[in-house]
Design an enzyme around this catalytic site. Structure first.
Site, PDB file in Angstrom:
ATOM      1  CD  GLU A 278      -2.864  -1.125   0.036  1.00 43.20           C
ATOM      2  OE1 GLU A 278      -3.123  -0.046  -0.523  1.00 43.20           O
ATOM      3  OE2 GLU A 278      -3.291  -2.227  -0.377  1.00 43.20           O
ATOM      4  CG  HIS A 281      -0.878   1.291  -4.501  1.00 44.44           C
ATOM      5  ND1 HIS A 281      -0.723   1.058  -5.844  1.00 44.44           N
ATOM      6  CD2 HIS A 281      -1.472   0.189  -3.992  1.00 44.44           C
ATOM      7  CE1 HIS A 281      -1.201  -0.151  -6.134  1.00 44.44           C
ATOM      8  NE2 HIS A 281      -1.656  -0.701  -5.018  1.00 44.44           N
ATOM      9  CD  GLU A 356      -2.987  -3.159  -7.213  1.00 41.88           C
ATOM     10  OE1 GLU A 356      -2.353  -3.676  -6.279  1.00 41.88           O
ATOM     11  OE2 GLU A 356      -3.695  -2.148  -7.079  1.00 41.88           O
ATOM     12  CG  ASP A 360       2.417  -7.055  -5.962  1.00 44.33           C
ATOM     13  OD1 ASP A 360       1.865  -6.581  -4.944  1.00 44.33           O
ATOM     14  OD2 ASP A 360       1.862  -7.893  -6.704  1.00 44.33           O
TER      15      ASP A 360
HETATM   16 ZN   LIG Z   1      -2.576  -2.543  -4.631  1.00 46.38          ZN
END
Ligand SMILES: [Zn+2]
Length: 423
Positions: A278, A281, A356, A360
């Site tokens: 998170e 992001h 995403e 990661d």
């Molecule tokens: Zn995510």
């Protein structure tokens, strides 16, 4: 009825056809793989859990199709069926001021569409979610939420509608630019007050307790150079056993919120890895870029509305008489735009999946890829997410990469914990 009618009906038929085709493929693909757990997951996920995920995913997909069909029917009833026109005449009968008439039309429209949605939402919660053991809400809680949401929507929405309608009539040809500015200010304001004033209406937020988890998280935050005004645990388990973690607010009011269900299920290193994802992001500017995109796209659509608002074909093509009010233009526009943009879904989805993968990779660098994989597998299992989605369905809709691809990619990133200093 005119050329626009034909274009609209064609777009609707195309969107509906693609939607149904994708749903069919997806359910078919899931059912074909229902009999055995994919090899990569065989150690962690039992056949029973895999089959539960298959049944849950296909039930939800079928329900999604039913929901869409109701929406399409409503769309036709509202436009060509004359329902909007009738609501408009009701609203005109109530007030003399065009501003209030317009506000009443939008309020009536919202009431009618929400009333149609209500039984579907009830069914989803108390039939589907309950059947698979996810729903923890009582009927009283569900009704309480509904009342609170309605009051909140009215308190925030009615003033906004009044301002927008006033700008539309008072600001001349460039009204859409002013509406856009107001819309941005409104969004930022809601984001700012959400953590402290809105979210607590629905859930309890407790500061995270001192202990090894908290100090571990604080270490990660320091390593990533991230400042927030608090770590909170939310009682998500009151409503659902689905787990999650998220950021909320911005600037000084930024908070990190963990669902209690997530904390109960994952161990400390897994929670750290999820949080690192998170944080990725945030640190990779995904959040801010997504917001910027939303603002650019909404400006483009408002400019488009600025053009069609004064075109007779726009209203007549949708079965509404012209001249019509500004509020009617707004409602019609909100109804038909998704029909024309449906086929752009894969673009937005693939943009999100790219983020995403990047988050990661960030988690692998600052925490641990191995722990993130282990957390993801637990979450797939607990949330009964299918491990075998149809690839085309997934490419079209999914904001997250399919389980198998995501985990493969993480495994190539190594065990993680490089312990490097952030730059
Ligand atoms: Zn995510």
């Amino acid at each position: 009825m005119n050329d626009f009618t034909a274009a609209f009906l064609l777009a609707l038929a195309l969107a509906a056809g693609v939607r149904l085709w994708l749903a069919r493929r997806h359910v078919h693909h899931i059912m074909q793989h229902r009999q055995s757990v994919p090899r990569e997951f065989a150690d962690e996920i039992s056949l029973a859990a895999h089959q539960k995920a298959a049944d849950y995913s296909s039930t939800r997909t079928r329900f999604g199709v039913l929901h869409s069909m109701v929406d399409w029917a409503m769309l036709l009833v509202l436009t060509f069926g004359g329902l909007l026109q009738w609501l408009d005449s009701v609203a005109r009968g109530w007030f003399d001021s065009p501003l209030l008439q317009g506000t009443a039309l939008i309020a009536l429209f919202t009431l009618v569409t929400s009333a149609v949605d209500l039984p579907l939402s009830y069914y989803r919660t108390f039939s589907i979610e309950s059947r698979f053991g996810f729903n923890k809400m009582t009927r009283a809680m569900w009704a309480g939420d509904l009342i609170k949401q309605s009051v909140l929507a009215a308190a925030l929405g009615l003033p906004l509608i009044l301002v927008v309608l006033w700008l539309m009539q008072a600001m001349g040809a460039l009204w859409w630019l002013y509406v856009w500015l107001v819309w941005i200010a409104f969004s930022v304001l809601v984001l700012a007050v959400y953590p402290a004033f809105i979210a607590p209406l629905f859930n309890k937020f407790s500061p995270m307790q001192e202990g090894s988890l908290k100090s571990r998280i604080e270490q990660l935050l320091a390593k990533c150079g991230f400042r927030s005004s608090g770590l909170f645990v939310m009682d998500g388990s009151r409503r659902s056993s689905h787990g999650n973690a998220y950021f909320t607010g911005f600037g000084k009011t930024k908070r990190i919120v963990f669902f209690d269900t997530l904390i109960a299920r994952l161990n400390e290193s897994e929670i750290e890895a999820v949080l690192a994802h998170e944080l990725g992001h945030f640190k990779l500017n995904h959040v801010i870029r997504r917001m910027a995109w939303t603002f650019v796209v909404s400006l483009a659509f408002l400019a488009l509305l600025g053009w069609v608002k004064d075109e007779a074909w726009f209203y007549q093509g949708l079965g509404v008489s012209y001249p019509a009010s500004d509020a009617m233009a707004l409602v019609l526009f909100m109804l038909v735009v998704p029909v024309f943009t449906f086929l752009l879904n894969p673009l937005a989805a693939s943009y999100s999946r790219k983020h995403e993968f990047e988050a990661d990779a960030y988690a692998a660098r600052y925490s641990s890829a191995r722990e993130l994989v282990s957390a993801l597998v637990k979450l797939y299992k607990d949330n009964a997410s299918t491990l075998t989605p149809d690839p085309v369905h997934s490419a079209f809709y999914d904001s997250h990469p399919p389980a198998r691809i995501r985990i493969e990619r993480l495994q190539t990133l190594g065990p993680g914990n490089l312990r490097e200093t952030p730059t």
